[in-house]
Design an enzyme around this catalytic site. Structure first.
Site, PDB file in Angstrom:
ATOM      1  N   GLY A  12       0.630  -1.478   0.218  1.00 58.18           N
ATOM      2  CA  GLY A  12       0.082   0.430   0.293  1.00 58.18           C
ATOM      3  C   GLY A  12       0.536   1.106  -0.173  1.00 58.18           C
ATOM      4  N   ALA A  14       2.534   3.345   2.247  1.00 59.39           N
ATOM      5  CA  ALA A  14       3.195   2.776   3.301  1.00 59.39           C
ATOM      6  C   ALA A  14       4.527   2.141   2.948  1.00 59.39           C
ATOM      7  CB  ALA A  14       2.670   2.062   4.442  1.00 59.39           C
ATOM      8  N   GLU A 111     -13.307  18.153   5.570  1.00 56.15           N
ATOM      9  CA  GLU A 111     -13.854  17.770   6.523  1.00 56.15           C
ATOM     10  C   GLU A 111     -14.266  17.815   8.284  1.00 56.15           C
ATOM     11  OE1 GLU A 111     -11.215  13.671   5.555  1.00 56.15           O
ATOM     12  OE2 GLU A 111     -11.868  14.118   3.046  1.00 56.15           O
ATOM     13  N   ASP A 206      -2.230  -8.603   9.905  1.00 54.66           N
ATOM     14  CA  ASP A 206      -1.075  -9.665   9.869  1.00 54.66           C
ATOM     15  C   ASP A 206      -0.038  -8.980  10.583  1.00 54.66           C
ATOM     16  OD1 ASP A 206      -3.376 -10.995   8.009  1.00 54.66           O
ATOM     17  OD2 ASP A 206      -1.851 -11.516   6.804  1.00 54.66           O
ATOM     18  N   HIS A 227     -16.599   4.362  10.577  1.00 54.60           N
ATOM     19  CA  HIS A 227     -17.113   5.595   9.945  1.00 54.60           C
ATOM     20  C   HIS A 227     -18.346   5.623   9.936  1.00 54.60           C
ATOM     21  CE1 HIS A 227     -17.439   7.800   6.893  1.00 54.60           C
ATOM     22  NE2 HIS A 227     -15.688   8.650   6.312  1.00 54.60           N
ATOM     23  N   ARG A 273     -15.949  12.072  14.070  1.00 55.01           N
ATOM     24  CA  ARG A 273     -16.323  10.713  13.554  1.00 55.01           C
ATOM     25  C   ARG A 273     -16.711  10.174  14.699  1.00 55.01           C
ATOM     26  NH1 ARG A 273     -11.899   8.500   9.666  1.00 55.01           N
ATOM     27  NH2 ARG A 273     -12.558   9.788   7.876  1.00 55.01           N
ATOM     28  N   HIS A 334     -13.823   0.830  10.353  1.00 57.61           N
ATOM     29  CA  HIS A 334     -12.287   1.698   9.579  1.00 57.61           C
ATOM     30  C   HIS A 334     -11.180   1.344   9.230  1.00 57.61           C
ATOM     31  CE1 HIS A 334     -12.531   4.604   5.996  1.00 57.61           C
ATOM     32  NE2 HIS A 334     -11.845   6.019   7.030  1.00 57.61           N
ATOM     33  N   GLU A 358      -0.791   2.268   8.766  1.00 55.77           N
ATOM     34  CA  GLU A 358      -1.892   1.841   9.560  1.00 55.77           C
ATOM     35  C   GLU A 358      -1.812   0.835  10.248  1.00 55.77           C
ATOM     36  OE1 GLU A 358      -5.679   1.298   7.771  1.00 55.77           O
ATOM     37  OE2 GLU A 358      -6.472   0.599   9.491  1.00 55.77           O
ATOM     38  N   ARG A 369      -8.397   9.066  15.392  1.00 57.10           N
ATOM     39  CA  ARG A 369      -7.558   9.516  14.334  1.00 57.10           C
ATOM     40  C   ARG A 369      -8.754  11.157  13.401  1.00 57.10           C
ATOM     41  NH1 ARG A 369      -7.507   8.844   8.349  1.00 57.10           N
ATOM     42  NH2 ARG A 369      -8.963   7.032   8.905  1.00 57.10           N
ATOM     43  N   LEU A 375      -3.259   8.968   5.721  1.00 60.83           N
ATOM     44  CA  LEU A 375      -2.280   9.209   4.736  1.00 60.83           C
ATOM     45  C   LEU A 375      -1.341   9.968   4.725  1.00 60.83           C
ATOM     46  CD1 LEU A 375      -4.695   9.156   2.005  1.00 60.83           C
ATOM     47  CD2 LEU A 375      -3.143   6.935   2.555  1.00 60.83           C
TER      48      LEU A 375
HETATM   49  P1  FAD Z   1      -2.178  -0.825   3.378  1.00 63.40           P
HETATM   50  O1  FAD Z   1      -2.933   0.504   1.901  1.00 63.40           O
HETATM   51  O2  FAD Z   1      -3.958  -1.735   3.921  1.00 63.40           O
HETATM   52  O3  FAD Z   1      -1.748  -2.213   2.521  1.00 63.40           O
HETATM   53  C1  FAD Z   1      -1.371  -3.413   2.795  1.00 63.40           C
HETATM   54  C2  FAD Z   1      -0.479  -4.026   2.312  1.00 63.40           C
HETATM   55  O4  FAD Z   1       0.145  -4.811   3.434  1.00 63.40           O
HETATM   56  C3  FAD Z   1      -1.482  -4.371   1.237  1.00 63.40           C
HETATM   57  O5  FAD Z   1      -0.791  -4.578   0.531  1.00 63.40           O
HETATM   58  C4  FAD Z   1      -1.312  -5.905   1.815  1.00 63.40           C
HETATM   59  O6  FAD Z   1      -1.956  -6.433   0.750  1.00 63.40           O
HETATM   60  C5  FAD Z   1      -0.224  -6.214   2.539  1.00 63.40           C
HETATM   61  N1  FAD Z   1       0.040  -7.161   3.658  1.00 63.40           N
HETATM   62  C6  FAD Z   1      -1.357  -7.299   4.378  1.00 63.40           C
HETATM   63  N2  FAD Z   1      -0.732  -8.243   4.805  1.00 63.40           N
HETATM   64  C7  FAD Z   1       0.550  -8.947   4.730  1.00 63.40           C
HETATM   65  C8  FAD Z   1       1.661 -10.030   4.292  1.00 63.40           C
HETATM   66  N3  FAD Z   1       1.195 -10.775   5.807  1.00 63.40           N
HETATM   67  N4  FAD Z   1       2.639 -10.775   3.932  1.00 63.40           N
HETATM   68  C9  FAD Z   1       2.578  -9.698   3.007  1.00 63.40           C
HETATM   69  N5  FAD Z   1       1.974  -8.841   2.447  1.00 63.40           N
HETATM   70  C10 FAD Z   1       1.227  -8.309   3.474  1.00 63.40           C
HETATM   71  N6  FAD Z   1      -7.184   7.801   5.104  1.00 63.40           N
HETATM   72  C11 FAD Z   1      -7.033   9.262   4.596  1.00 63.40           C
HETATM   73  O7  FAD Z   1      -5.988   9.241   5.257  1.00 63.40           O
HETATM   74  N7  FAD Z   1      -7.599   9.651   3.789  1.00 63.40           N
HETATM   75  C12 FAD Z   1      -8.493   8.577   3.147  1.00 63.40           C
HETATM   76  O8  FAD Z   1      -8.834   9.719   1.914  1.00 63.40           O
HETATM   77  C13 FAD Z   1      -8.561   7.890   3.362  1.00 63.40           C
HETATM   78  N8  FAD Z   1      -9.577   6.927   3.175  1.00 63.40           N
HETATM   79  C14 FAD Z   1     -10.137   5.435   2.927  1.00 63.40           C
HETATM   80  C15 FAD Z   1     -10.847   5.269   2.826  1.00 63.40           C
HETATM   81  C16 FAD Z   1     -11.504   3.862   2.430  1.00 63.40           C
HETATM   82  C17 FAD Z   1     -12.013   2.761   2.491  1.00 63.40           C
HETATM   83  C18 FAD Z   1     -10.317   3.058   3.651  1.00 63.40           C
HETATM   84  C19 FAD Z   1     -11.025   1.372   3.538  1.00 63.40           C
HETATM   85  C20 FAD Z   1      -9.461   3.585   4.545  1.00 63.40           C
HETATM   86  C21 FAD Z   1      -9.334   4.850   3.544  1.00 63.40           C
HETATM   87  N9  FAD Z   1      -8.102   5.855   4.531  1.00 63.40           N
HETATM   88  C22 FAD Z   1      -8.673   7.230   4.564  1.00 63.40           C
HETATM   89  C23 FAD Z   1      -7.748   4.813   5.694  1.00 63.40           C
HETATM   90  C24 FAD Z   1      -6.214   4.663   4.882  1.00 63.40           C
HETATM   91  O9  FAD Z   1      -6.151   4.930   3.670  1.00 63.40           O
HETATM   92  C25 FAD Z   1      -5.459   3.772   4.575  1.00 63.40           C
HETATM   93  O10 FAD Z   1      -4.875   3.814   6.215  1.00 63.40           O
HETATM   94  C26 FAD Z   1      -3.688   3.758   4.180  1.00 63.40           C
HETATM   95  O11 FAD Z   1      -4.311   3.626   2.640  1.00 63.40           O
HETATM   96  C27 FAD Z   1      -3.210   3.000   4.396  1.00 63.40           C
HETATM   97  O12 FAD Z   1      -2.501   2.158   3.625  1.00 63.40           O
HETATM   98  P2  FAD Z   1      -0.746   1.072   3.602  1.00 63.40           P
HETATM   99  O13 FAD Z   1      -0.244   1.072   3.337  1.00 63.40           O
HETATM  100  O14 FAD Z   1      -0.853   1.363   5.902  1.00 63.40           O
HETATM  101  O15 FAD Z   1      -1.879  -0.045   3.829  1.00 63.40           O
HETATM  102  C1  SIN Z   2     -13.500   9.851   3.868  1.00 68.21           C
HETATM  103  O1  SIN Z   2     -13.641  10.011   2.808  1.00 68.21           O
HETATM  104  O2  SIN Z   2     -14.202   9.622   5.170  1.00 68.21           O
HETATM  105  C2  SIN Z   2     -12.073   8.814   4.775  1.00 68.21           C
HETATM  106  C3  SIN Z   2     -11.447   9.614   5.206  1.00 68.21           C
HETATM  107  C4  SIN Z   2     -10.140   8.757   6.126  1.00 68.21           C
HETATM  108  O3  SIN Z   2     -11.021   8.269   6.257  1.00 68.21           O
HETATM  109  O4  SIN Z   2      -8.947   9.870   6.583  1.00 68.21           O
END
Ligand code: FAD
Ligand code: SIN
Length: 511
Positions: A12, A14, A111, A206, A227, A273, A334, A358, A369, A375
């Site tokens: 993702g 991160a 927001e 995980d 949410h 929220r 969420h 996350e 939060r 992000l």
């Molecule tokens: P993720 O993007 O979830 O990536 C995790 C990765 O780890 C994935 O590739 C997954 O396959 C991999 N993975 C997991 N376990 C394993 C394992 N055991 N082995 C190998 N790979 C693994 N936040 C905001 O700031 N603004 C927003 O507008 C917003 N809108 C959102 C809307 C939705 C619908 C959702 C669900 C969340 C939203 N959030 C928002 C929250 C934000 O999107 C997430 O917190 C953020 O994208 C997390 O990024 P990440 O890279 O930590 O995790």
């Molecule tokens: C949203 O667009 O409402 C999600 C924003 C967030 O989770 O930070």
């Protein structure tokens, strides 16, 4: 065994952003359990918060973040978050993330619980998708090693220091070993713990299981954000309706058509929220309904469809024209505020082990939060992880917080294995938006038995179920221990906040 400087688990924002920075320092391997773009990031709608607008300041962003966190934010981490935000946004712009503009300047949206408009967005409500596509294309162009369908199963620690990762090749079923100097866990959230969630299938906690089993500290697990508004249609998984829709003037109405949020908060639809989610839940109970309605019919139709193209089209595909009639919504699981405890450099209590995104608990979110801060948090702390990993030595201070252990809970009689569906219903009913001691006790016992009855771990579903049950247990035990209500954690038997609870609950295996 292949050796790398960095192994990053997850693709993702991160994982990818950290990888793009780390490749300047050494060899990088990304392990990801699905295809590269399966993640929460791709689904982000609202955008990224940063104090870059006229009339805004790091100080205002700091105050809003601290207020949302309800007494439990780490002030130093929040200061870093808000002050480094403009530079990290510039980095994303340099990476060619196509943020929306208005009159030649970056457009900023409003927001809930932000005192000014400060949310950058891309493609209207497709911010996450634009970021994920941009970063994954860059990672592929940069020839970063990416192993898709490899699920990390274990962090290898030797003499207190990380030395590699074991991973399941989901296509062959074999376990492979990879050596490295630093591991960055970037595995995202755990929304799949709950029956109704905005999260995709990968969000199974995980990273919590990997870190906990390696001996890392896990903090603030009782704070999970629901949410307020996900589209609720019979037989369909929830689909997020961005908070930015309320930011543009969307009104919440009960099934009788009455606007109700001002009954719960003077900020109405733009209250934090947790307050809006609980307000909706109470209103659903009062009206004996499984939903309320979000009304934007008073806004110009072209504005709605242009500003929220993904939401507008999704609704159209499901027979709803949101510009003509209010749409049915209800809260959904969420975002995880807690997670793998890190310091301001993303370090855990294990040398060479970092956590980002996350799955990490950097201290910026506290008990709740602020929208669109996640992000941003990724960008800030990913950069600091890579900076820190260049330096010799290790200096994580693990002294903050109170250490807890998972209590022994004996199962009575023969217990059947806990299925994913049963787990999700249990968590929604007993460890959800509104909790009480009795329900939490029951959930904690069932989860403890569920751990004992897990079948052999051999494929992705079995590993994921095991991670979810452990994460759920940590959440239920933390929620049971915290005898008060604060931020996203609300207990009917302790409905008030207590000054005695201005502290963190931290779990470590064997404590
Ligand atoms: P993720 O993007 O979830 O990536 C995790 C990765 O780890 C994935 O590739 C997954 O396959 C991999 N993975 C997991 N376990 C394993 C394992 N055991 N082995 C190998 N790979 C693994 N936040 C905001 O700031 N603004 C927003 O507008 C917003 N809108 C959102 C809307 C939705 C619908 C959702 C669900 C969340 C939203 N959030 C928002 C929250 C934000 O999107 C997430 O917190 C953020 O994208 C997390 O990024 P990440 O890279 O930590 O995790
Ligand atoms: C949203 O667009 O409402 C999600 C924003 C967030 O989770 O930070």
């Amino acid at each position: 065994m292949n050796e790398y400087d960095y192994i990053i688990v997850g693709s993702g924002i991160a994982g990818l952003y950290t990888a793009l920075l780390a490749k300047e320092q050494g060899s990088v391997l990304i392990l990801t359990k699905g295809s590269i773009d399966e993640c929460n990031t791709k689904h982000a709608q609202g955008g990224i918060a940063a104090a870059i607008g006229h009339g805004d300041s790091a100080e205002l962003h700091y105050r809003d973040t601290i207020a949302a966190g309800d007494g439990l934010c780490d002030p130093e981490a929040v200061r870093i978050l808000v002050e480094e935000a403009p530079d990290r946004i510039s980095d994303l712009i340099n990476f060619s993330v196509p943020f929306d503009t208005q009159d030649g300047e970056i457009a900023l949206a409003r927001e809930a619980a932000h005192s000014v408009p400060r949310i950058l967005h891309a493609g209207g409500d497709a911010t996450g998708e634009r970021i994920e596509v941009t970063l994954s294309n860059m990672a592929i162009l940069a020839k970063i090693g990416i192993m898709e369908h490899f699920l990390a199963t274990e962090i290898i620690v030797e003499d207190g220091t990380v030395s590699g990762v074991r991973a399941l090749d989901c296509q062959t079923g074999s376990i492979e070993e990879f050596g490295c100097k630093s591991v960055i866990i970037a595995t995202g959230g755990m929304g799949r713990l709950f029956r109704f969630t905005t999260n995709p299938d990968i969000a199974t906690g995980d990273g919590i299981a990997l870190a906990y089993n390696a001996g890392a500290e896990i903090a603030d697990m009782e704070f999970f954000q629901f949410h307020p508004t996900a589209l609720r249609l019979p037989g369909m998984p929830p689909f997020l309706i961005s908070e930015a829709v309320r930011g543009e003037g969307g009104i919440l109405r009960n099934t009788e058509g009455r606007q109700f949020m001002f009954d719960y908060s003077p900020q109405g639809e733009l209250a934090p929220r947790d307050i809006v989610a609980r307000g909706i839940l109470f209103e659903m109970r009062k009206t004996h309904s499984g939903r309320v309605f979000l009304d934007v019919t008073h806004l110009p139709p072209h504005k709605v469809s242009a500003r929220f193209p993904s939401i507008y089209h999704f609704c159209q595909e499901h027979g709803l024209d949101m510009t003509k009639s209010p749409i049915p919504v209800a809260p959904a699981a969420h975002y995880m505020m807690g997670g793998v405890k890190t310091n301001a450099w993303g370090e855990t209590n294990i040398a060479g082990l970092f956590a980002a995104g996350e799955t990490a608990c950097t201290g910026v979110h506290g008990a709740n939060r602020l929208a669109s801060n996640s992000l941003l948090e990724v960008l800030i702390f990913a950069k600091r992880i890579v900076q820190r990993s260049k330096e010799e030595g290790w200096r994580c201070d693990t002294s903050k917080g109170e250490h807890y252990s998972l209590s022994e809970r004996g199962a009575s009689g023969t217990v059947p294995p806990l299925s994913l569906a049963a787990l999700q219903s249990l968590m929604w009913d007993k460890v959800g938006i509104v909790r009480c001691g009795e329900g939490l006790e029951e959930a904690a016992s069932i989860l403890a038995s569920g751990q004992q009855t897990l079948e052999m771990l051999c494929d992705r579903p079995s590993y994921e179920l095991s991670s979810l049950i452990l994460s759920g247990r940590l959440m239920a035990e933390a929620a049971l221990a915290r005898e008060e209500s604060r931020g996203a954690h609300f207990r009917t038997d302790f409905p008030e906040s207590s000054a005695d609870w201005l502290r963190h609950i931290v779990f470590r295996k064997g404590d």
